[in-house]
Design an enzyme around this catalytic site. Structure first.
Site, PDB file in Angstrom:
ATOM      1  N   GLU A 261       0.890  -1.076  -0.245  1.00 21.11           N
ATOM      2  CA  GLU A 261      -0.006   0.325  -0.529  1.00 21.11           C
ATOM      3  C   GLU A 261       0.629   0.939  -0.188  1.00 21.11           C
ATOM      4  O   GLU A 261       1.374   1.131   1.022  1.00 21.11           O
ATOM      5  CB  GLU A 261      -0.910  -0.033   1.156  1.00 21.11           C
ATOM      6  CG  GLU A 261      -1.578  -1.305   1.173  1.00 21.11           C
ATOM      7  CD  GLU A 261      -3.202  -1.083   1.246  1.00 21.11           C
ATOM      8  OE1 GLU A 261      -3.108   0.436   0.176  1.00 21.11           O
ATOM      9  OE2 GLU A 261      -3.713  -2.007   0.261  1.00 21.11           O
ATOM     10  N   CYS A 295      -1.765   8.955   2.030  1.00 22.13           N
ATOM     11  CA  CYS A 295      -1.828   8.650   0.988  1.00 22.13           C
ATOM     12  C   CYS A 295      -3.180   8.775  -0.134  1.00 22.13           C
ATOM     13  O   CYS A 295      -2.581   9.042  -1.607  1.00 22.13           O
ATOM     14  CB  CYS A 295      -1.584   7.172   1.096  1.00 22.13           C
ATOM     15  SG  CYS A 295      -3.386   6.799   1.664  1.00 22.13           S
TER      16      CYS A 295
HETATM   17  P1  NAD Z   1       8.218   5.121   5.021  1.00 21.53           P
HETATM   18  O1  NAD Z   1       8.140   4.864   3.079  1.00 21.53           O
HETATM   19  O2  NAD Z   1       9.072   6.407   5.237  1.00 21.53           O
HETATM   20  O3  NAD Z   1       8.075   4.342   5.915  1.00 21.53           O
HETATM   21  C1  NAD Z   1       7.025   3.306   5.818  1.00 21.53           C
HETATM   22  C2  NAD Z   1       7.488   2.380   7.000  1.00 21.53           C
HETATM   23  O4  NAD Z   1       8.456   1.561   5.974  1.00 21.53           O
HETATM   24  C3  NAD Z   1       8.106   2.651   7.947  1.00 21.53           C
HETATM   25  O5  NAD Z   1       7.677   1.809   9.185  1.00 21.53           O
HETATM   26  C4  NAD Z   1       9.082   2.476   7.838  1.00 21.53           C
HETATM   27  O6  NAD Z   1       9.839   2.533   9.476  1.00 21.53           O
HETATM   28  C5  NAD Z   1       9.376   1.160   7.336  1.00 21.53           C
HETATM   29  N1  NAD Z   1      10.752   1.188   6.200  1.00 21.53           N
HETATM   30  C6  NAD Z   1      11.056   1.963   5.707  1.00 21.53           C
HETATM   31  N2  NAD Z   1      12.498   1.202   5.165  1.00 21.53           N
HETATM   32  C7  NAD Z   1      12.210  -0.141   5.334  1.00 21.53           C
HETATM   33  C8  NAD Z   1      13.349  -0.923   5.517  1.00 21.53           C
HETATM   34  N3  NAD Z   1      14.346  -1.488   4.413  1.00 21.53           N
HETATM   35  N4  NAD Z   1      12.633  -2.050   5.728  1.00 21.53           N
HETATM   36  C9  NAD Z   1      11.080  -2.729   6.847  1.00 21.53           C
HETATM   37  N5  NAD Z   1      11.181  -1.658   6.894  1.00 21.53           N
HETATM   38  C10 NAD Z   1      11.165  -0.196   6.200  1.00 21.53           C
HETATM   39  O7  NAD Z   1       6.643   6.407   4.761  1.00 21.53           O
HETATM   40  P2  NAD Z   1       6.379   7.128   5.281  1.00 21.53           P
HETATM   41  O8  NAD Z   1       7.006   8.397   5.657  1.00 21.53           O
HETATM   42  O9  NAD Z   1       5.950   6.788   7.006  1.00 21.53           O
HETATM   43  O10 NAD Z   1       4.689   7.524   5.250  1.00 21.53           O
HETATM   44  C11 NAD Z   1       3.826   8.358   4.404  1.00 21.53           C
HETATM   45  C12 NAD Z   1       4.550   7.248   2.945  1.00 21.53           C
HETATM   46  O11 NAD Z   1       3.210   5.706   2.828  1.00 21.53           O
HETATM   47  C13 NAD Z   1       3.645   7.947   1.681  1.00 21.53           C
HETATM   48  O12 NAD Z   1       3.969   7.501   0.189  1.00 21.53           O
HETATM   49  C14 NAD Z   1       1.989   7.581   1.466  1.00 21.53           C
HETATM   50  O13 NAD Z   1       1.143   7.460   0.512  1.00 21.53           O
HETATM   51  C15 NAD Z   1       2.617   6.513   2.127  1.00 21.53           C
HETATM   52  N6  NAD Z   1       1.415   5.589   2.805  1.00 21.53           N
HETATM   53  C16 NAD Z   1       0.093   4.327   1.918  1.00 21.53           C
HETATM   54  C17 NAD Z   1      -0.584   4.343   2.233  1.00 21.53           C
HETATM   55  C18 NAD Z   1      -1.419   3.229   0.895  1.00 21.53           C
HETATM   56  O14 NAD Z   1      -2.938   2.678   1.953  1.00 21.53           O
HETATM   57  N7  NAD Z   1      -1.620   3.435  -0.424  1.00 21.53           N
HETATM   58  C19 NAD Z   1      -1.270   4.419   3.667  1.00 21.53           C
HETATM   59  C20 NAD Z   1      -0.275   5.413   4.190  1.00 21.53           C
HETATM   60  C21 NAD Z   1       0.346   5.736   4.096  1.00 21.53           C
END
Ligand code: NAD
Length: 504
Positions: A261, A295
């Site tokens: 997602e 998102c």
């Molecule tokens: P992010 O990608 O920086 O982090 C998301 C999660 O991934 C965090 O918990 C982070 O710790 C984890 N993560 C990152 N690298 C990792 C790795 N190598 N291994 C394991 N875990 C890892 O995103 P963010 O800034 O927290 O959130 C914003 C983003 O999320 C935006 O792009 C938004 O559109 C998206 N989002 C999408 C949805 C959806 O349903 N499509 C919902 C909410 C947020």
């Protein structure tokens, strides 16, 4: 300590990993959690280590062996009580979300309500994990499909839905008979700990500690270890496309499953015959709500040229009057961004917009007060602006004009992301055109509703670089289960399929 924090049992320092035996002592570094409205620390969390992860996954595997054998409706009974526990703690959890992530009060509460709704939905699902039956071509044979749980599910969540995104996954995964490990965003770790405690207490009461597990650790060690772990058959990851692309590659390398997602770049089209009052409200909530940190936030607006000047002027007026401030205060509609890094990215995006020839009609700067506040930003954009193709996780809306609907739909689809989309129109033809096979290419397509604010009954997710995952309602439970086709022979012969003979 504030009362809501005490009522949620959050001590000043919390270790980061949880199993059935409660929170483990760890030696990881301590990470404070900040209120983005004030910059003040709300508490801190001691991060879990890879050793802690190993204990958690071992426990989750052990408990799975029994949990999967509990009849699904009995698992649903526990989830019903989880819904009740969330109802009891709704106000405190909502307040914690408001303080830790900066959502205005109604959105903080709305997020917890979404988790409650998910618990209710999962209770029903627990009686409907249905398979199909088929007619066998062989006499005295019966064929059917059944669904089994997968095992230990890994759940990675983004900061912006620190409670509900876990619930979308956890309620369904648990109903389906899986155990799970939640690795939340460090930026919202207190909400994760509180949410986990409220829900896990119900499981513990019934002797099912170890179904829900939490681990808060660095991406580089705990995160990477979990993603690469062959004991985790499914990684459900919510976050940026950058993160999802990496996680997907690692999981594919071990032929595991991913449920992704990821980022969106959502557009609204407004046709000349639309109810413009409705459209104005839909656009404003979509673009400014949650400070543009959903998102599904509206990032692009396509206005028919006959209404563009007037609609843009009205929207600008709305933007200039949006009450910005402490998200816990009544009447405030926009809180802060998550942190100063996010403010920096917003300001960099504004600079790039200007470099690329966009006209900032209003906003484009930090709000002059403590905390990570920025102004909602409206940009008159043109099609060659590369920045409009990317998701900037902030309240920036690009406004375009169009001549005919075909062109607007084409433009709407001409980005790499495919999450949410909307049209405001009173024309039946335009609405159906937008929803047709040649219409929106997104996972969500709305008519006379903005791009954000989905209900849990439908499957949620998006196409292309949004990752293709579907969570929450409809038949999304299938992502958390494995399908097995069973053929039973109750006759005395052994006929082979397709008429093959093998007489010995
Ligand atoms: P992010 O990608 O920086 O982090 C998301 C999660 O991934 C965090 O918990 C982070 O710790 C984890 N993560 C990152 N690298 C990792 C790795 N190598 N291994 C394991 N875990 C890892 O995103 P963010 O800034 O927290 O959130 C914003 C983003 O999320 C935006 O792009 C938004 O559109 C998206 N989002 C999408 C949805 C959806 O349903 N499509 C919902 C909410 C947020």
């Amino acid at each position: 300590m504030s009362t809501y924090l005490s009522r949620l049992g959050l001590e000043a320092v919390n270790p980061g990993a949880a199993t059935t035996s409660g929170f483990l002592a760890t030696t990881g570094r301590e990470v404070p959690s900040f209120d983005p409205s004030t910059g003040e620390s709300l508490g801190s969390v001691r991060l879990a280590s890879v050793d802690d992860y190993e204990k958690v996954v071992t426990e989750a595997q052990r408990v799975f062996a029994d949990w999967r054998m509990l009849p699904a409706p009995k698992r649903g009974e526990i989830l019903r009580e989880v819904g009740e526990a969330l109802r009891q703690h709704k106000d405190d959890l909502g307040m914690l979300i408001t303080r830790e992530v900066g959502k205005v009060t109604s959105e903080g509460l709305g997020e917890v309500q979404e988790s409650i709704d998910m618990a209710d939905l999962a209770v029903g699902m627990s009686r409907q994990l249905n398979g199909l039956t088929m007619h066998s071509e062989r006499a005295s044979h019966r064929m059917y499909e059944q669904w089994h749980p997968l095992g230990v599910v890994g759940i990675i969540t983004a900061f912006n839905f620190p409670n509900a995104v876990w619930a979308w996954n956890a309620m369904v995964a648990a109903a389906a008979g899986n155990t799970m490990i939640w690795k939340p965003s460090i930026k919202a770790s207190l909400t994760a700990i509180a949410t986990h405690r409220v829900c896990d207490a119900v499981f513990q009461k019934h002797g099912w500690g170890g179904v829900l597990n939490l681990i808060i650790g660095d991406d580089a060690d705990v995160g990477e270890t979990m993603v690469a772990d062959r004991r985790i058959p499914l990684i459900s990851a919510t976050g940026s496309t950058r993160m999802g692309r990496h996680v997907n590659q690692v999981v594919a390398g071990r032929l595991g499953r991913c449920l992704l997602e990821l980022g969106g770049n959502n557009a609204i089209i407004v046709t000349p015959d639309a109810d413009l009052e409705l459209a104005l409200r839909g656009v404003a909530f979509g673009a400014v709500g949650t400070a543009g940190q959903r998102c599904t936030s509206t990032r692009r607006l396509y206005l028919h040229k006959s209404i563009a000047a007037d609609f843009t002027a009205r929207l600008q007026k709305v933007y200039e009057q949006i009450p910005i401030g402490d998200p816990a205060n009544d009447g405030v509609l926009m809180g802060p961004l998550i942190d100063d890094d996010a403010v920096r990215m917003y300001l960099e995006a504004v600079a790039t917009i200007r470099e690329q020839g966009g006209e900032v009609l209003t906003g484009g700067e930090r709000v002059d007060r403590p905390g990570s506040f920025v102004k909602p930003t409206l940009v008159r954009a043109h099609r060659d602006m590369g920045i409009c193709k990317h998701e900037t996780f902030a309240p920036i809306l690009y406004v375009f004009e169009y001549d005919d609907l075909e062109e607007a739909v084409h433009q709407q689809n001409a980005v790499d992301q495919g999450l949410s989309s909307a049209i405001f129109t009173d024309s039946f033809r335009s609405a159906e055109r937008f929803l047709s096979h040649a219409g929106s290419d997104c996972g969500i397509a709305n008519v006379n509703i903005g791009t954000s604010g989905a209900e849990i009954g439908g499957a949620f997710g998006g196409e292309k670089e949004t990752g293709g995952g579907r969570e929450a309602g409809s038949d999304s439970w299938k992502a958390y289960m494995r399908r097995q086709t069973c053929t039973l022979n109750w006759g005395t012969d052994l006929p082979l399929a397709q008429g093959v003979t093998f007489d010995i």
